[in-house]
Design a protein around this motif. Structure first.
Motif, mmCIF file in Angstrom:
data_model
loop_
_atom_site.group_PDB
_atom_site.id
_atom_site.type_symbol
_atom_site.label_atom_id
_atom_site.label_comp_id
_atom_site.label_asym_id
_atom_site.label_seq_id
_atom_site.Cartn_x
_atom_site.Cartn_y
_atom_site.Cartn_z
ATOM 1 N N ALA A 62 18.540 4.673 -2.278
ATOM 2 C CA ALA A 62 18.659 3.249 -1.963
ATOM 3 C C ALA A 62 18.380 3.030 -0.470
ATOM 4 O O ALA A 62 19.165 3.477 0.353
ATOM 5 N N GLN A 63 17.288 2.322 -0.157
ATOM 6 C CA GLN A 63 16.248 1.873 -1.066
ATOM 7 C C GLN A 63 14.895 2.323 -0.549
ATOM 8 O O GLN A 63 14.793 2.854 0.558
ATOM 9 N N THR A 64 13.847 2.080 -1.290
ATOM 10 C CA THR A 64 12.548 2.654 -0.983
ATOM 11 C C THR A 64 11.906 2.048 0.263
ATOM 12 O O THR A 64 11.309 2.760 1.070
ATOM 13 N N LEU B 184 18.130 0.048 4.212
ATOM 14 C CA LEU B 184 18.993 1.228 4.270
ATOM 15 C C LEU B 184 18.193 2.517 4.420
ATOM 16 O O LEU B 184 17.457 2.672 5.379
ATOM 17 N N ASN B 185 18.315 3.437 3.467
ATOM 18 C CA ASN B 185 17.776 4.804 3.621
ATOM 19 C C ASN B 185 16.292 4.868 3.269
ATOM 20 O O ASN B 185 15.858 5.668 2.446
ATOM 21 N N PRO C 90 12.794 15.829 -12.969
ATOM 22 C CA PRO C 90 12.080 15.044 -11.963
ATOM 23 C C PRO C 90 12.761 13.709 -11.673
ATOM 24 O O PRO C 90 12.626 13.170 -10.566
ATOM 25 N N LEU C 91 13.518 13.184 -12.646
ATOM 26 C CA LEU C 91 14.160 11.882 -12.476
ATOM 27 C C LEU C 91 15.250 11.902 -11.407
ATOM 28 O O LEU C 91 15.745 10.844 -11.011
ATOM 29 N N LEU C 92 15.618 13.079 -10.912
ATOM 30 C CA LEU C 92 16.561 13.153 -9.799
ATOM 31 C C LEU C 92 15.924 12.675 -8.496
ATOM 32 O O LEU C 92 16.620 12.416 -7.519
ATOM 33 N N HIS C 93 14.598 12.558 -8.463
ATOM 34 C CA HIS C 93 13.879 12.096 -7.281
ATOM 35 C C HIS C 93 13.514 10.618 -7.403
ATOM 36 O O HIS C 93 12.489 10.184 -6.874
ATOM 37 N N GLY C 94 14.352 9.837 -8.078
ATOM 38 C CA GLY C 94 14.056 8.429 -8.314
ATOM 39 C C GLY C 94 14.224 7.567 -7.075
ATOM 40 O O GLY C 94 14.857 7.945 -6.087
ATOM 41 N N GLN C 95 13.665 6.345 -7.176
ATOM 42 C CA GLN C 95 13.722 5.364 -6.095
ATOM 43 C C GLN C 95 14.262 4.041 -6.633
ATOM 44 O O GLN C 95 14.344 3.823 -7.841
ATOM 45 N N GLU D 62 22.484 4.581 -7.150
ATOM 46 C CA GLU D 62 22.296 4.232 -5.736
ATOM 47 C C GLU D 62 22.963 5.295 -4.864
ATOM 48 O O GLU D 62 24.134 5.612 -5.066
ATOM 49 N N TRP D 63 22.204 5.817 -3.893
ATOM 50 C CA TRP D 63 22.772 6.724 -2.899
ATOM 51 C C TRP D 63 21.965 6.598 -1.611
ATOM 52 O O TRP D 63 20.784 6.244 -1.636
ATOM 53 N N GLY D 64 22.604 6.892 -0.488
ATOM 54 C CA GLY D 64 21.897 6.886 0.788
ATOM 55 C C GLY D 64 22.831 6.582 1.944
ATOM 56 O O GLY D 64 24.007 6.257 1.763
#
Length: 506
Positions: A366-368, A372-373, A16-21, A319-321
């Motif tokens: 990145a980020q909630t 950005l995303n 589930p931690l792959l869906h982090g913010q 960080e990704w987006g």
């Protein structure tokens, strides 16, 4: 024009931690976005914008990274604890923010937010302008159960029980704003900080709860990222190894080289460029995973059996987006609208992370809010959920499921796919990344299945975005799907759409 799926052919469990913010004191991500303060006329719960809080509760992000990002390496945690009227006022120059920082949202506000929305906290330590003793005190404040001075201070601030923060990032992007370091200079500092972390254990035989995260490379630099990781692990192999649990790679899907392309205005070439750009992450994951394995194989064998040999380091993506050119030019800093182009690449990126769940253990968008995303944008008293929010909601069923070996793309239709299985139910992602053409996509399975649900996120125009005036222009909808029980399912996919199918094993 078919994709074959076998629910018995699974790879690994999707953490589930792959869906982090990720939330940072950048632009209006936290201040004026998430945090408006208890005295604001905007509806709030103890200073947190009510609509944003309720949206996060529904999203239930399993992981929330804070306070940065670049901001982490200028942040002193004591500025943000204690009575609101006694907190320091400083100035935030982080990435073009240029605003006073009154530190209303600090450690307790963040960790209570994590408790409210069900997120594990990932705290990033100030390694550039902070100190080892400051880090130790912060960890004591968060985690110490025994009545030390810092534990009593936490209790006086309203939280008698320890927060139990496990994930600690040591520094941020040291190859750039985090110190323009080399792997060698960063490793020298990392050894000091990581070796000084309290264990919060009560015997020598009890494993420590702490999960120290080292900074990985700039994923957008093809040459530098390889050399950084090689040199990092060469330095790590020297003499004895400090505590290390994970290695943090950052990757942005840059869209900054074309003046005519913005977050909302793009042509066919701009659409394809951004969609194809996000796919690079899969190659980078394979590359970095291989470099980590090679680095670990070179770890020295201890001279005595009492000393353990380092054999495992997780790969995480902090960080990704998407990052569009116009985000550099706006105030507040790095705000960009979110269209179906962003929703499609968000879906494809999540599919990459889930498909590589045997290699990646945590990741943060990145980020909630407002940067950005984003999943959430605010405009005065309005809270707008972007189509990215819908993508994460549509994908919730993958958390804790078993990833099914799935072709990334049907070469005939161009449709991208991913599937997982949990409790005899399959969740299948089907993304039509063609900007203009609809397609019928067929799935074949070796067992009978029943279609329980189909959800689609699409707009009449891929340039559309949700706004204060029209906050639900782009929303996932449930599609009627009348299909007999069988071993073949065909779904109609609109152009520029994200789709999920829920199938039950009959």
């Amino acid at each position: 024009m078919t994709i074959a799926l076998d629910p018995g052919n699974t790879t690994s469990t999707i953490s589930p931690l792959l869906h982090g913010q990720f939330i940072e004191f950048l632009g209006e991500c936290i201040d004026e976005g998430l945090w408006v303060g208890p005295d604001s006329a905007i509806p709030n719960q103890n200073g947190i914008r009510t609509d944003a809080l309720e949206a996060l509760k529904r999203l239930a992000p399993p992981l929330l990274r804070w306070p940065g990002g670049c901001y982490a390496d200028t942040y002193h945690w004591r500025d943000g604890v204690g009575p609101q009227d006694q907190r320091r006022t400083t100035y935030n120059e982080n990435f073009g923010t240029y605003e006073l920082d009154r530190h209303g949202f600090g450690t307790d506000e963040y960790l209570r937010l994590c408790e409210q929305v069900g997120a594990q906290p990932w705290v990033n330590v100030n390694m550039l302008s902070g100190s080892v003793s400051e880090m130790r005190d912060w960890m004591e404040y968060c985690n110490r159960a025994e009545p030390t001075d810092l534990a009593r201070s936490r209790a006086a601030n309203g939280h008698a029980e320890p927060y139990g923060v496990r994930y600690w990032g040591l520094g941020n992007e040291p190859w750039a704003g985090g110190g323009t370091m080399t792997p060698s200079t960063y490793m020298d500092l990392y050894r000091l900080f990581a070796s000084s972390m309290p264990s919060f254990t009560h015997s020598n035989d009890e494993p420590g709860m702490m999960y120290p995260i080292a900074c990985g490379p700039d994923g957008n630099k093809p040459v530098e990222r390889v050399e950084w990781t090689r040199e990092f692990f060469r330095e790590l192999a020297s003499f004895r190894q400090p505590p290390i649990s994970a290695y943090d790679l950052h990757f942005y899907n840059w869209n900054i080289d074309h003046e005519e392309d913005s977050s909302t205005q793009f042509d066919q070439a701009g659409w394809r460029r951004v969609v194809e750009g996000c796919l690079e992450l899969e190659d980078i994951i394979d590359e970095q995973w291989g470099l980590i394995r090679a680095g670990l194989s070179a770890m020295p064998r201890p001279e005595v059996p009492q000393d353990p040999r380092l054999e495992s380091v997780d790969l995480v993506i902090g960080e990704w987006g998407n990052w569009h050119r116009d985000a550099f030019e706006v105030r507040p800093a790095l705000r960009q609208e979110v269209t179906m182009r962003d929703a499609v690449t968000t879906a494809l990126t999540l599919d990459i992370l889930q498909r590589n769940c045997d290699k990646i253990s945590m990741a943060c968008n990145a980020q909630t809010i407002n940067v950005l995303n984003s999943l959430i944008l605010t405009d005065g008293d309005a809270t707008i959920l972007t189509p990215n929010y819908d993508v994460f909601m549509m994908y919730q069923g993958h958390r804790g499921a078993q990833a099914i070996e799935t072709p990334r793309q049907d070469q005939q239709t161009g449709v991208y796919a991913f599937a997982s299985v949990k409790n005899r139910k399959l969740l299948v992602d089907l993304t039509n990344a063609d900007m203009d053409a609809a397609v019928d996509q067929t799935l074949t399975l070796p067992v009978d299945v029943r279609v329980e649900d189909m959800r689609t996120l699409v707009g009449e125009d891929p340039h559309q975005f949700n706004s204060k005036q029209n906050p639900d222009l782009l929303r996932a909808r449930r599609n009627a799907f009348d299909a007999p029980i069988g071993r073949e399912v065909t779904a109609h996919l609109e152009p520029a759409s994200v789709n999920t199918l829920t199938l039950s094993l009959a």
